[in-house]
Design a protein around this motif. Structure first.
Motif, PDB file in Angstrom:
ATOM      1  N   GLU A  67      66.104  12.991  93.434  1.00  0.00           N
ATOM      2  CA  GLU A  67      65.783  11.667  93.957  1.00  0.00           C
ATOM      3  C   GLU A  67      67.043  11.087  94.570  1.00  0.00           C
ATOM      4  OE1 GLU A  67      64.166   8.695  95.416  1.00  0.00           O
ATOM      5  OE2 GLU A  67      62.752   9.648  94.028  1.00  0.00           O
ATOM      6  N   LEU A  68      66.953  10.704  95.855  1.00  0.00           N
ATOM      7  CA  LEU A  68      68.104  10.142  96.546  1.00  0.00           C
ATOM      8  C   LEU A  68      68.554   8.852  95.866  1.00  0.00           C
ATOM      9  CD1 LEU A  68      69.969  10.355  99.060  1.00  0.00           C
ATOM     10  CD2 LEU A  68      68.277   8.958 100.284  1.00  0.00           C
ATOM     11  N   THR A  69      69.872   8.668  95.756  1.00  0.00           N
ATOM     12  CA  THR A  69      70.429   7.465  95.152  1.00  0.00           C
ATOM     13  C   THR A  69      69.864   6.211  95.805  1.00  0.00           C
ATOM     14  OG1 THR A  69      72.499   8.544  94.542  1.00  0.00           O
ATOM     15  CG2 THR A  69      72.562   6.162  94.819  1.00  0.00           C
ATOM     16  N   HIS A  70      69.496   5.235  94.985  1.00  0.00           N
ATOM     17  CA  HIS A  70      68.904   4.005  95.499  1.00  0.00           C
ATOM     18  C   HIS A  70      69.019   2.911  94.451  1.00  0.00           C
ATOM     19  CE1 HIS A  70      65.672   5.967  93.194  1.00  0.00           C
ATOM     20  NE2 HIS A  70      65.217   4.739  92.954  1.00  0.00           N
ATOM     21  N   ALA A  71      68.688   1.694  94.837  1.00  0.00           N
ATOM     22  CA  ALA A  71      68.530   0.574  93.905  1.00  0.00           C
ATOM     23  C   ALA A  71      67.044   0.255  93.807  1.00  0.00           C
ATOM     24  CB  ALA A  71      69.309  -0.646  94.379  1.00  0.00           C
ATOM     25  N   GLU A  72      66.647  -0.394  92.711  1.00  0.00           N
ATOM     26  CA  GLU A  72      65.238  -0.705  92.489  1.00  0.00           C
ATOM     27  C   GLU A  72      65.056  -2.177  92.143  1.00  0.00           C
ATOM     28  OE1 GLU A  72      63.642   3.604  90.753  1.00  0.00           O
ATOM     29  OE2 GLU A  72      63.812   1.879  89.405  1.00  0.00           O
ATOM     30  N   VAL A  73      63.928  -2.721  92.581  1.00  0.00           N
ATOM     31  CA  VAL A  73      63.541  -4.072  92.204  1.00  0.00           C
ATOM     32  C   VAL A  73      62.190  -3.992  91.495  1.00  0.00           C
ATOM     33  CG1 VAL A  73      62.945  -6.390  92.995  1.00  0.00           C
ATOM     34  CG2 VAL A  73      64.763  -5.103  94.149  1.00  0.00           C
ATOM     35  N   HIS A  74      62.148  -4.542  90.271  1.00  0.00           N
ATOM     36  CA  HIS A  74      60.917  -4.588  89.481  1.00  0.00           C
ATOM     37  C   HIS A  74      60.434  -6.032  89.367  1.00  0.00           C
ATOM     38  CE1 HIS A  74      62.481  -0.662  88.217  1.00  0.00           C
ATOM     39  NE2 HIS A  74      61.278  -0.373  87.782  1.00  0.00           N
ATOM     40  N   ALA A  75      59.145  -6.208  89.397  1.00  0.00           N
ATOM     41  CA  ALA A  75      58.534  -7.527  89.232  1.00  0.00           C
ATOM     42  C   ALA A  75      58.010  -7.664  87.808  1.00  0.00           C
ATOM     43  CB  ALA A  75      57.400  -7.721  90.227  1.00  0.00           C
ATOM     44  N   VAL A  76      58.247  -8.831  87.210  1.00  0.00           N
ATOM     45  CA  VAL A  76      57.800  -9.111  85.850  1.00  0.00           C
ATOM     46  C   VAL A  76      57.016 -10.421  85.846  1.00  0.00           C
ATOM     47  CG1 VAL A  76      58.507  -9.672  83.490  1.00  0.00           C
ATOM     48  CG2 VAL A  76      59.763  -7.932  84.791  1.00  0.00           C
ATOM     49  N   VAL A  77      55.786 -10.358  85.404  1.00  0.00           N
ATOM     50  CA  VAL A  77      55.001 -11.569  85.173  1.00  0.00           C
ATOM     51  C   VAL A  77      55.235 -11.969  83.729  1.00  0.00           C
ATOM     52  CG1 VAL A  77      52.703 -12.594  85.129  1.00  0.00           C
ATOM     53  CG2 VAL A  77      53.291 -10.919  86.895  1.00  0.00           C
ATOM     54  N   THR A  78      55.963 -13.056  83.506  1.00  0.00           N
ATOM     55  CA  THR A  78      56.339 -13.443  82.156  1.00  0.00           C
ATOM     56  C   THR A  78      55.216 -14.223  81.482  1.00  0.00           C
ATOM     57  OG1 THR A  78      57.366 -15.486  82.930  1.00  0.00           O
ATOM     58  CG2 THR A  78      58.775 -13.551  82.763  1.00  0.00           C
ATOM     59  N   PRO A  79      55.099 -14.097  80.160  1.00  0.00           N
ATOM     60  CA  PRO A  79      54.127 -14.925  79.446  1.00  0.00           C
ATOM     61  C   PRO A  79      54.641 -16.367  79.351  1.00  0.00           C
ATOM     62  CG  PRO A  79      55.406 -13.615  77.902  1.00  0.00           C
ATOM     63  CD  PRO A  79      55.809 -13.160  79.276  1.00  0.00           C
ATOM     64  N   GLY A  80      53.758 -17.275  79.104  1.00  0.00           N
ATOM     65  CA  GLY A  80      54.175 -18.670  78.951  1.00  0.00           C
ATOM     66  C   GLY A  80      54.312 -19.373  80.285  1.00  0.00           C
ATOM     67  N   GLU A  81      55.086 -20.453  80.268  1.00  0.00           N
ATOM     68  CA  GLU A  81      55.183 -21.317  81.439  1.00  0.00           C
ATOM     69  C   GLU A  81      56.451 -21.090  82.256  1.00  0.00           C
ATOM     70  OE1 GLU A  81      54.774 -25.325  80.143  1.00  0.00           O
ATOM     71  OE2 GLU A  81      52.743 -25.039  79.346  1.00  0.00           O
ATOM     72  N   GLY A  82      57.299 -20.163  81.849  1.00  0.00           N
ATOM     73  CA  GLY A  82      58.533 -19.903  82.585  1.00  0.00           C
ATOM     74  C   GLY A  82      58.267 -19.169  83.883  1.00  0.00           C
TER      75      GLY A  82
END
Length: 255
Positions: A67-82
């Protein structure tokens, strides 16, 4: 390949997302912090990969698959109101000054694409000695954000860190501020000689209070105990070799 390519892996419907960067650096504090958040938020979704010719010319291997070197962005849907989260991490930073600028612009493009208006860069600030209870230092793009962070225990010290904030973490404030982001850098105190899970935990605790989410710290605490044992063994070996008492300065060679 273009100089920088942003691969759309998936999409995510996020509410007031906050962009959080954790790339390798002093004590690997930022990278450890974001990786821990990804472990705790098991439903995180990989949404973007960023490839760039300013990364080292190499691939990683997973069971022999390259796998070619790279950066990653992950999305997180947090619980609660934050707010929800966009978590950026990777194994490398850019190899040139120009590369840091180009990569940071690409990261900010991703943050804008998902509607983020606030961002945090995470890292470590070296103390030159082992730290039992690390403080978290801050740098911000505006006074109002400084006041908010002081309320959750972030310290703002004159002329610290010495020399300013370098790499992507610094440019996220500099370039991000010019593009209208509210940006902050959170830096956990760390010796600078060891990978520092304890400092990473201190940084996450600030984020928890500020962004209103909660994660467990057992895995980081276990790693912190392991690192303390490593440091103690190295100091003992050096003391035996030198016939004296080893100091924190003797750990300088540890990466």
């Amino acid at each position: 390949m273009d100089d920088i390519e942003i691969e759309a892996v998936a999409e995510a419907d996020l509410t007031d997302p906050v962009f959080i960067e954790g790339l390798p650096g002093v004590g690997n504090v930022g990278k450890l912090a974001v990786e821990h958040l990804l472990e705790e938020f098991e439903d995180a979704t990989l949404v973007r990969r960023i490839y760039a010719d300013v990364f080292p010319p190499q691939v990683s291997l997973d069971d022999g698959i390259a796998e070619l070197t790279h950066a990653e962005v992950h999305a997180v849907v947090t619980p609660g109101e934050g707010p929800d989260l966009l978590l950026l991490t990777g194994d490398h930073q850019a190899q040139s000054n120009e590369g840091h600028y180009h990569l940071t612009d690409a990261f900010l493009d991703v943050a804008e694409e998902f509607g983020a208006e606030r961002l945090f860069a995470l890292g470590g600030v070296p103390t030159g000695e082992l730290v039992d209870e690390p403080s978290v230092l801050g740098g911000v793009t505006d006074e109002s954000m400084r006041e908010e962070l002081e309320d959750v225990g972030v310290e703002f010290r004159e002329d610290e860190p010495a020399g300013g904030i370098v790499g992507v973490s610094g440019l996220l404030l500099g370039l991000g501020g010019r593009r209208g982001f509210e940006a902050a850098c959170l830096m956990g105190e760390t010796s600078g000689y060891l990978v520092d899970p304890q400092s990473a935990q201190a940084v996450i605790e600030v984020l928890q209070d500020f962004l209103d989410f909660s994660v467990d710290f057992e895995a980081l605490e276990d790693r912190a105990e392991e690192m303390k044992e490593v440091a103690a063994k190295i100091q003992e070996m050096q003391q035996q070799q030198q016939g004296g008492i080893a100091s924190d300065d003797d750990l300088r060679y540890i990466g």
